[in-house]
Design an enzyme around this catalytic site. Structure first.
Site, mmCIF file in Angstrom:
data_model
loop_
_atom_site.group_PDB
_atom_site.id
_atom_site.type_symbol
_atom_site.label_atom_id
_atom_site.label_comp_id
_atom_site.label_asym_id
_atom_site.label_seq_id
_atom_site.Cartn_x
_atom_site.Cartn_y
_atom_site.Cartn_z
ATOM 1 N N GLU A 127 13.774 63.135 80.739
ATOM 2 C CA GLU A 127 14.569 62.494 81.778
ATOM 3 C C GLU A 127 14.962 63.551 82.811
ATOM 4 O O GLU A 127 14.789 64.746 82.558
ATOM 5 C CB GLU A 127 15.821 61.860 81.173
ATOM 6 C CG GLU A 127 15.536 60.783 80.149
ATOM 7 C CD GLU A 127 16.794 60.211 79.509
ATOM 8 O OE1 GLU A 127 16.656 59.382 78.613
ATOM 9 O OE2 GLU A 127 17.912 60.617 79.922
ATOM 10 N N PRO A 128 15.500 63.135 83.961
ATOM 11 C CA PRO A 128 15.907 64.117 84.964
ATOM 12 C C PRO A 128 16.857 65.184 84.419
ATOM 13 O O PRO A 128 16.821 66.332 84.847
ATOM 14 C CB PRO A 128 16.577 63.258 86.038
ATOM 15 C CG PRO A 128 15.884 61.938 85.936
ATOM 16 C CD PRO A 128 15.619 61.750 84.476
ATOM 17 N N THR A 158 3.282 61.121 80.754
ATOM 18 C CA THR A 158 1.817 61.088 80.731
ATOM 19 C C THR A 158 1.346 59.774 80.128
ATOM 20 O O THR A 158 1.891 59.315 79.120
ATOM 21 C CB THR A 158 1.272 62.260 79.911
ATOM 22 O OG1 THR A 158 1.727 63.492 80.478
ATOM 23 C CG2 THR A 158 -0.250 62.258 79.889
ATOM 24 N N GLY A 328 -14.092 85.107 96.694
ATOM 25 C CA GLY A 328 -13.817 84.013 97.625
ATOM 26 C C GLY A 328 -14.275 82.674 97.103
ATOM 27 O O GLY A 328 -13.620 81.644 97.339
ATOM 28 N N GLU A 351 5.760 70.118 76.340
ATOM 29 C CA GLU A 351 5.884 70.278 74.883
ATOM 30 C C GLU A 351 6.657 71.560 74.539
ATOM 31 O O GLU A 351 6.389 72.212 73.536
ATOM 32 C CB GLU A 351 4.509 70.278 74.200
ATOM 33 C CG GLU A 351 3.872 68.916 74.113
ATOM 34 C CD GLU A 351 4.634 67.947 73.217
ATOM 35 O OE1 GLU A 351 5.443 68.415 72.383
ATOM 36 O OE2 GLU A 351 4.440 66.734 73.369
#
Length: 374
Positions: A127-128, A158, A328, A351
């Site tokens: 949760e937040p 997920t 590159g 996790e």
């Protein structure tokens, strides 16, 4: 002490590798750009038994051991870490906990469809205000005459958009602080509502969403009163990413020519590849050891934390080294190493962050009382 895989394990590993090379690897870059992979891929994985590798045949799975499952995650993640984490969450965070902690009725009701890949599983804990500190979650489950009324919101879930079975955690005892007052509920897709799709640095082929839960369920939906993690599965995912980066870097070094010689002939590149190969071997041994301990029913908290810590940090370092070897080209989407680099970082976070893994390991080696850590 035998380090060899069994015939069955090698067969499953080869099956996963062949599938990944044929069905995943050629499309991974496009799925990364599209921010999704086709759902029919899950059906193909299910046909091969790869959605329930380590689930007993009696519950619809393939009946293989836990190490075989880790081998599958490694191979899938080697091709596309987004596919790997989709299967890892589905199996490690949903199917196995229900199998291990659910009632007999819940096992027979929910596990077979998950193991056969008929429904996808999602794990709704974060949760937040509750990440590493899982005990701080605010989603509440209040008892009613017939069951539970659950309300709250979840973040960074997920498989949340496509899941048919969601293992969601809520506080059932408001008077008990921390994880002790938390229970898990087995919810269906119609019990949750997707509110936002997350824009991520990597793992773009996997779905990550925010959810709102506002539903009433029967009492038989309570699955467990303990938190179970999938650290070994994420360690296997990180190992697969690192192996993929090394494979590309090695092949490139043998082909790319500078100053009239292949760059593989320069000591600076040789040392990079030597270190990469050595560290991958070390990570693989840690991951397989943790899987073996779990498979044998032995304590594996410390082993799993060590495997995840080492493999995830290795993946982040090695994907950066692969970009360096390609120069590159490594910074462009012409080669997949930039995708590996983006995908690797999250393995140090979900996790349980690397900092949390170090706390778990320290408390174990010092003999201190373990606290519940995500």
């Amino acid at each position: 002490m035998d380090f060899a895989l069994s015939d069955d394990q090698r067969e499953i590993q080869a099956l996963a590798r062949e599938f990944a090379q044929a069905e995943i690897e050629p499309h991974a870059s496009q799925w990364d750009r599209d921010h999704a992979f086709p759902q029919e891929l899950l059906g193909k994985l299910a046909e091969l038994g790869l959605m329930g590798v380590c689930i007993p045949e009696a519950y619809g799975g393939a009946g293989a051991d836990f190490l075989s499952y880790v081998l599958v995650l490694e191979e899938l993640s080697r091709a596309d870490a987004g596919v790997g984490v989709t299967v890892a969450v589905h199996t490690s965070a949903v199917t196995l906990p229900i199998l291990g902690f659910g009632t007999d009725e819940q096992r027979s009701r929910f596990v077979p469809p998950l193991a056969r890949g008929e429904v996808l599983g999602a794990f709704a804990l974060t949760e937040p205000e509750a990440g590493s500190d899982a005990g701080a979650l605010r989603t509440a489950a209040a008892a009613t005459e017939t069951g539970w009324r659950i309300s709250g919101s979840k973040q960074w879930i997920t498989n949340g958009r496509d899941a048919g079975t969601i293992l969601a955690f809520a506080r059932t005892d408001p008077d008990t602080p921390g994880p002790a007052g938390i229970s898990a509920f087995v919810l269906d897709a119609d019990h949750v509502r997707v509110t936002r799709d997350e824009e991520k640095l990597g793992l773009n082929s996997s779905s990550t969403v925010d959810l709102v839960i506002d539903c009433e369920v029967e009492r038989d939906r309570v699955a467990m009163t303990t938190l179970d993690g999938g650290r070994i599965g994420i360690a296997a995912q990180a190992l697969g990413i690192a192996q993929a980066a090394y494979d590309v870097a090695r092949a490139y070094a043998l082909e790319r020519r500078q100053f009239g010689r292949r760059i593989a002939e320069f000591q600076a590149i040789q040392w990079k590849l030597a270190d990469m190969s050595t560290e991958i071997d070390a990570a693989r041994l840690l991951v397989y050891r943790a899987a073996w301990c779990r498979q044998q029913g032995l304590p594996h908290t410390e082993e799993g934390a060590k495997a995840k810590l080492f493999a995830s940090e290795l993946a982040r370092r090695q994907t950066a080294e692969a970009i360096q070897i390609l120069g590159g080209y490594g910074y462009t989407k012409e080669f997949p190493v930039e995708r590996y680099y983006r995908d690797a970082k999250i393995t140090e976070i979900y996790e349980g962050t690397s900092e949390i893994q170090r706390l778990v390991i320290a408390r174990s080696v010092l003999g201190l009382a373990q606290r519940a850590l995500a």
